[in-house]
Design a protein around this motif. Structure first.
Motif, PDB file in Angstrom:
ATOM      1  N   GLY A 197      40.661  91.608  47.326  1.00 22.54           N
ATOM      2  CA  GLY A 197      41.189  91.035  48.569  1.00 22.54           C
ATOM      3  C   GLY A 197      40.445  89.807  49.053  1.00 22.54           C
ATOM      4  N   LEU A 198      39.205  89.605  48.585  1.00 18.65           N
ATOM      5  CA  LEU A 198      38.443  88.429  49.013  1.00 18.65           C
ATOM      6  C   LEU A 198      38.770  87.261  48.084  1.00 18.65           C
ATOM      7  CD1 LEU A 198      35.943  87.268  50.700  1.00 18.65           C
ATOM      8  CD2 LEU A 198      34.587  87.946  48.726  1.00 18.65           C
ATOM      9  N   GLU A 199      39.409  86.213  48.637  1.00 21.21           N
ATOM     10  CA  GLU A 199      39.727  85.020  47.838  1.00 21.21           C
ATOM     11  C   GLU A 199      38.431  84.261  47.557  1.00 21.21           C
ATOM     12  OE1 GLU A 199      42.440  83.638  46.157  1.00 21.21           O
ATOM     13  OE2 GLU A 199      43.367  85.451  46.915  1.00 21.21           O
ATOM     14  N   VAL A 200      38.046  84.144  46.308  1.00 24.05           N
ATOM     15  CA  VAL A 200      36.795  83.449  46.003  1.00 24.05           C
ATOM     16  C   VAL A 200      37.071  82.052  45.437  1.00 24.05           C
ATOM     17  CG1 VAL A 200      34.731  83.501  44.575  1.00 24.05           C
ATOM     18  CG2 VAL A 200      35.510  85.581  45.697  1.00 24.05           C
ATOM     19  N   LEU A 201      38.101  81.949  44.604  1.00 23.37           N
ATOM     20  CA  LEU A 201      38.554  80.637  44.140  1.00 23.37           C
ATOM     21  C   LEU A 201      39.994  80.481  44.603  1.00 23.37           C
ATOM     22  CD1 LEU A 201      37.167  80.573  40.469  1.00 23.37           C
ATOM     23  CD2 LEU A 201      36.141  79.578  42.523  1.00 23.37           C
ATOM     24  N   GLU A 202      40.266  79.415  45.356  1.00 24.66           N
ATOM     25  CA  GLU A 202      41.586  79.316  45.990  1.00 24.66           C
ATOM     26  C   GLU A 202      42.576  78.571  45.116  1.00 24.66           C
ATOM     27  OE1 GLU A 202      41.857  79.174  50.072  1.00 24.66           O
ATOM     28  OE2 GLU A 202      40.540  80.911  49.974  1.00 24.66           O
ATOM     29  N   ASP A 203      42.164  77.420  44.629  1.00 23.39           N
ATOM     30  CA  ASP A 203      43.089  76.623  43.817  1.00 23.39           C
ATOM     31  C   ASP A 203      42.277  75.521  43.158  1.00 23.39           C
ATOM     32  OD1 ASP A 203      45.146  75.269  42.679  1.00 23.39           O
ATOM     33  OD2 ASP A 203      46.022  74.531  44.539  1.00 23.39           O
ATOM     34  N   ILE A 204      41.668  75.868  42.053  1.00 23.90           N
ATOM     35  CA  ILE A 204      40.726  74.943  41.419  1.00 23.90           C
ATOM     36  C   ILE A 204      41.401  74.243  40.247  1.00 23.90           C
ATOM     37  CG2 ILE A 204      38.556  74.760  40.147  1.00 23.90           C
ATOM     38  CD1 ILE A 204      37.928  75.626  42.900  1.00 23.90           C
ATOM     39  N   SER A 205      41.382  72.921  40.279  1.00 25.24           N
ATOM     40  CA  SER A 205      41.837  72.154  39.127  1.00 25.24           C
ATOM     41  C   SER A 205      40.736  71.173  38.750  1.00 25.24           C
ATOM     42  CB  SER A 205      43.127  71.392  39.449  1.00 25.24           C
ATOM     43  OG  SER A 205      44.161  72.319  39.709  1.00 25.24           O
ATOM     44  N   LEU A 206      40.534  71.046  37.449  1.00 24.14           N
ATOM     45  CA  LEU A 206      39.365  70.302  36.995  1.00 24.14           C
ATOM     46  C   LEU A 206      39.584  69.894  35.545  1.00 24.14           C
ATOM     47  CD1 LEU A 206      36.240  69.660  37.150  1.00 24.14           C
ATOM     48  CD2 LEU A 206      35.860  72.045  36.614  1.00 24.14           C
ATOM     49  N   THR A 207      39.260  68.637  35.249  1.00 31.06           N
ATOM     50  CA  THR A 207      39.406  68.155  33.875  1.00 31.06           C
ATOM     51  C   THR A 207      38.082  67.546  33.432  1.00 31.06           C
ATOM     52  OG1 THR A 207      41.610  67.499  34.558  1.00 31.06           O
ATOM     53  CG2 THR A 207      40.918  66.797  32.407  1.00 31.06           C
ATOM     54  N   VAL A 208      37.686  67.854  32.228  1.00 28.69           N
ATOM     55  CA  VAL A 208      36.432  67.301  31.716  1.00 28.69           C
ATOM     56  C   VAL A 208      36.687  66.647  30.366  1.00 28.69           C
ATOM     57  CG1 VAL A 208      34.075  67.803  31.015  1.00 28.69           C
ATOM     58  CG2 VAL A 208      35.093  69.060  32.911  1.00 28.69           C
ATOM     59  N   LYS A 209      36.275  65.390  30.270  1.00 27.87           N
ATOM     60  CA  LYS A 209      36.493  64.638  29.020  1.00 27.87           C
ATOM     61  C   LYS A 209      35.269  64.734  28.136  1.00 27.87           C
ATOM     62  CE  LYS A 209      39.634  61.100  30.750  1.00 27.87           C
ATOM     63  NZ  LYS A 209      39.605  61.552  32.144  1.00 27.87           N
ATOM     64  N   GLU A 210      35.471  64.401  26.875  1.00 25.58           N
ATOM     65  CA  GLU A 210      34.392  64.433  25.918  1.00 25.58           C
ATOM     66  C   GLU A 210      33.245  63.526  26.377  1.00 25.58           C
ATOM     67  OE1 GLU A 210      35.797  64.040  22.000  1.00 25.58           O
ATOM     68  OE2 GLU A 210      33.944  64.847  21.164  1.00 25.58           O
ATOM     69  N   PHE A 237      31.820  68.830  44.715  1.00 23.26           N
ATOM     70  CA  PHE A 237      31.279  69.568  45.855  1.00 23.26           C
ATOM     71  C   PHE A 237      32.248  70.702  46.180  1.00 23.26           C
ATOM     72  CE2 PHE A 237      31.007  70.321  50.483  1.00 23.26           C
ATOM     73  CZ  PHE A 237      29.688  70.742  50.556  1.00 23.26           C
ATOM     74  N   MET A 238      31.746  71.925  46.073  1.00 19.53           N
ATOM     75  CA  MET A 238      32.610  73.087  46.335  1.00 19.53           C
ATOM     76  C   MET A 238      32.249  73.720  47.661  1.00 19.53           C
ATOM     77  SD  MET A 238      33.174  75.294  42.876  1.00 19.53           S
ATOM     78  CE  MET A 238      34.221  76.520  43.651  1.00 19.53           C
ATOM     79  N   GLU A 239      33.267  74.214  48.338  1.00 15.64           N
ATOM     80  CA  GLU A 239      33.045  74.951  49.564  1.00 15.64           C
ATOM     81  C   GLU A 239      34.196  75.928  49.754  1.00 15.64           C
ATOM     82  OE1 GLU A 239      32.952  72.714  53.215  1.00 15.64           O
ATOM     83  OE2 GLU A 239      31.134  73.781  53.826  1.00 15.64           O
ATOM     84  N   GLN A 240      33.868  77.149  50.083  1.00 14.47           N
ATOM     85  CA  GLN A 240      34.859  78.190  50.340  1.00 14.47           C
ATOM     86  C   GLN A 240      35.949  78.251  49.269  1.00 14.47           C
ATOM     87  OE1 GLN A 240      35.946  77.248  54.335  1.00 14.47           O
ATOM     88  NE2 GLN A 240      34.189  78.363  55.174  1.00 14.47           N
ATOM     89  N   GLY A 241      35.522  78.252  48.026  1.00  9.74           N
ATOM     90  CA  GLY A 241      36.473  78.453  46.945  1.00  9.74           C
ATOM     91  C   GLY A 241      37.363  77.270  46.630  1.00  9.74           C
ATOM     92  N   ARG A 242      37.017  76.125  47.190  1.00  7.06           N
ATOM     93  CA  ARG A 242      37.821  74.932  46.896  1.00  7.06           C
ATOM     94  C   ARG A 242      36.923  73.782  46.488  1.00  7.06           C
ATOM     95  NH1 ARG A 242      42.926  74.665  48.741  1.00  7.06           N
ATOM     96  NH2 ARG A 242      43.658  76.465  49.934  1.00  7.06           N
ATOM     97  N   ILE A 243      37.513  72.855  45.726  1.00  5.14           N
ATOM     98  CA  ILE A 243      36.797  71.613  45.460  1.00  5.14           C
ATOM     99  C   ILE A 243      37.050  70.717  46.668  1.00  5.14           C
ATOM    100  CG2 ILE A 243      36.695  69.559  44.012  1.00  5.14           C
ATOM    101  CD1 ILE A 243      37.367  71.299  41.622  1.00  5.14           C
ATOM    102  N   GLN A 244      36.012  70.528  47.491  1.00  8.95           N
ATOM    103  CA  GLN A 244      36.202  69.729  48.708  1.00  8.95           C
ATOM    104  C   GLN A 244      36.175  68.244  48.395  1.00  8.95           C
ATOM    105  OE1 GLN A 244      37.249  70.832  51.326  1.00  8.95           O
ATOM    106  NE2 GLN A 244      36.658  72.979  51.491  1.00  8.95           N
TER     107      GLN A 244
END
Ligand SMILES: Nc1ncnc2c1ncn2[C@@H]1O[C@H](COP(=O)(O)OP(=O)(O)OP(=O)(O)O)[C@@H](O)[C@H]1O
Ligand SMILES: [Mg+2]
Lengths: 216, 250
Positions: free
Chosen positions: B15-28, B220-227
């Motif tokens: 019930g505790l949302e820890v990651l809300e909606d994370i999108s992230l891309t990492v290049k070589e 920078f992350m805060e409350q399960g989001r990338i701020q």
């Protein structure tokens, strides 16, 4: 009866005691591991069955269990009991009983392992079996050596319980001689035998613990 | 090419949302640092990305191969086990508390997985390991057991252990926060050298100066989001009050 003859008779009883001891460990140590898997299984039925098994094996006297294993086939199924079945019954009874104790020792050891060891192994790509046998079990063995030593020393003394179904191990032999000769000497000799046996076992276990001291 | 792509990752614990909606891309070749307050979900993000934890929803892609995708109804579907095993070889993870195998020597900690998981020839594994030991300054420690090493040495062994499998991406979860302050330097130096060699890395860290010097990008992350996400200059020069307050603490 001269002392030499007494020692000879007790000695052959002692061989039987050692056989019971060795064979019990040979079967109960692996069986205990299997039972501990059942006890920790995700399957509720399996968990309940093994939990009940352990509870009964630990909650009733080994002497009684030996009698059930020995007389059970006759009373339950009417199978005629051959004399040669005595020794088998002793090994089966001991192995089933000791496996229950070992299962609980394995379980506490396995559950004491930090989850980080599993996670490191998983990220490195180890299979479940590799993780258990290469990473977890060797460390569990080190952790459980002290409680296993306690059980093994109890087992040395417990071998005397085989007398209930008249297997001629050392205690049975000593009792028979003592009754025939009306003397305490066989008992004292048997006590010395048990003590030496236990002393050797304890020394061996201590050696094992030392061997595992190369890491913390 | 994108080595890692995370799309709309969600994760909760009862019930505790820890990651809300994370999108992230990492290049070589990129070095990405993740910073943020305690409990913001940084470790959870790393654990979901390395599949130690199952995410609830979202997509996880390594080298354009899907490890997991969304079924469109709010749940992730993971690839079959054999595919995951293959995909898993693309990344390595360095833990905060090392998690070395205490019953193995340094040498065996490093060589065991390449030999018995990847089934690489003994000669090749030995060559790799000797090189790594030299690179990480551990040549004289190869026969030692982890309990005989300092924290900094243990962490370097665990980095060597991860590198021995030649991952494309290396994740670090606070690699120096279990170390005494005087030992963090030796580990940070090793990570810097890896960055110079263009190793792709994602690093959760509280070492602000280190993140600033080393990173191509900071998250920078805060409350399960990338701020906020941007270059070190963007983040350290940000006028966002929360970020300024967070960085100001260090
Ligand atoms: N296995 C778990 N079960 C329940 N809650 C969890 C679990 N793992 C993490 N959490 C919760 O998720 C939230 C985020 O935790 P996480 O460890 O990802 O934070 P973090 O950003 O890494 O913090 P820190 O800087 O302290 O390491 C916290 O509220 C934590 O209590
Ligand atoms: Mg964390």
């Amino acid at each position: 009866m001269d002392f030499g003859k007494l020692l000879g008779q007790l000695g052959s009883g002692m061989v039987v005691s050692i056989e019971i001891f060795m064979l019990t460990l040979l079967f109960s140590l692996p069986l205990g591991l299997v039972i501990s898997f059942g006890r920790m299984s995700k399957n509720t039925l399996l968990r309940t069955i093994t939990k009940g098994y352990i509870s009964i094996m630990r909650g009733t006297p080994l002497m009684l269990q030996l009698m059930v294993v020995y007389f059970g086939p006759y009373y339950l199924f009417g199978i005629k009991i051959a004399a040669s079945y005595r020794f088998t019954a002793v090994i089966v009874g001991f192995a089933l009983n000791y496996a229950a104790y070992f299962a609980e020792i394995y379980r506490s050891g396995i559950q004491s392992m930090p989850v980080g060891q599993y996670e490191a192994a998983k990220v490195l790509g180890y299979s479940k079996a590799q993780t258990f046998f290469k990473i977890i079990l060797p460390q569990v063995v080190k952790r459980i050596l002290p409680p296993v030593t306690n059980e093994v020393i109890t087992l040395v003394k417990d071998t005397s319980l085989a007398f209930v179904i008249a297997v001629s191990e050392m205690f049975t032999t000593a009792k028979a001689i003592a009754a025939a000769q009306t003397t305490m000497v066989p008992f004292i000799a048997a006590a010395v035998f048990y003590y030496i046996f236990n002393f050797a076992v304890a020394a061996f276990m201590e050696y094992l613990e030392k061997k595992f001291e190369y890491y913390r | 090419m994108n080595l890692l792509e995370i799309n709309h990752m969600k994760k909760g614990f009862d019930g505790l949302e820890v990651l809300e909606d994370i999108s992230l891309t990492v290049k070589e070749g990129e070095v990405v640092s993740i910073i943020g307050p305690s409990g913001s979900g940084k470790s959870t993000l790393l654990r979901c990305a390395t599949m130690l934890e199952r995410m609830d929803d979202g997509e996880l892609i390594y080298l354009e191969e899907k490890a997991a995708w969304s079924d469109g109804a709010g749940h992730s579907v993971y690839a079959p086990k054999n595919d995951l095993k293959r995909i898993q070889r693309h990344f390595g993870l360095v833990f905060q508390n090392f998690n070395l195998f205490p019953h193995y020597s340094v040498w065996k900690n490093i060589t065991d997985a390449p030999l018995h998981v990847d089934k690489i020839s003994k000669a090749e594994v030995e060559e790799r390991t000797n090189k790594l030991l030299q690179q990480l300054g551990l040549e004289d420690k190869k026969d030692a057991y982890p309990c005989q090493l300092s924290g900094g040495q243990q962490q370097r062994v665990s980095i060597a252990r991860a590198l021995a499998l030649q991952p494309k991406i290396l994740f670090f979860d606070e690699p120096t926060s279990a170390l005494d302050p005087e030992l963090t330097g030796e580990v940070l130096k090793v990570i810097k050298e890896l960055a110079q060699e263009k190793m792709t890395m994602i690093i959760v860290t509280h070492e602000m100066q280190f993140a600033r010097e080393l990173s191509d990008r900071i998250i920078f992350m805060e409350q399960g989001r990338i701020q906020k996400e941007g270059s070190p200059e963007d983040i350290f020069g940000s006028d966002n009050a929360r970020i300024r307050e967070f960085i100001g603490k260090f």
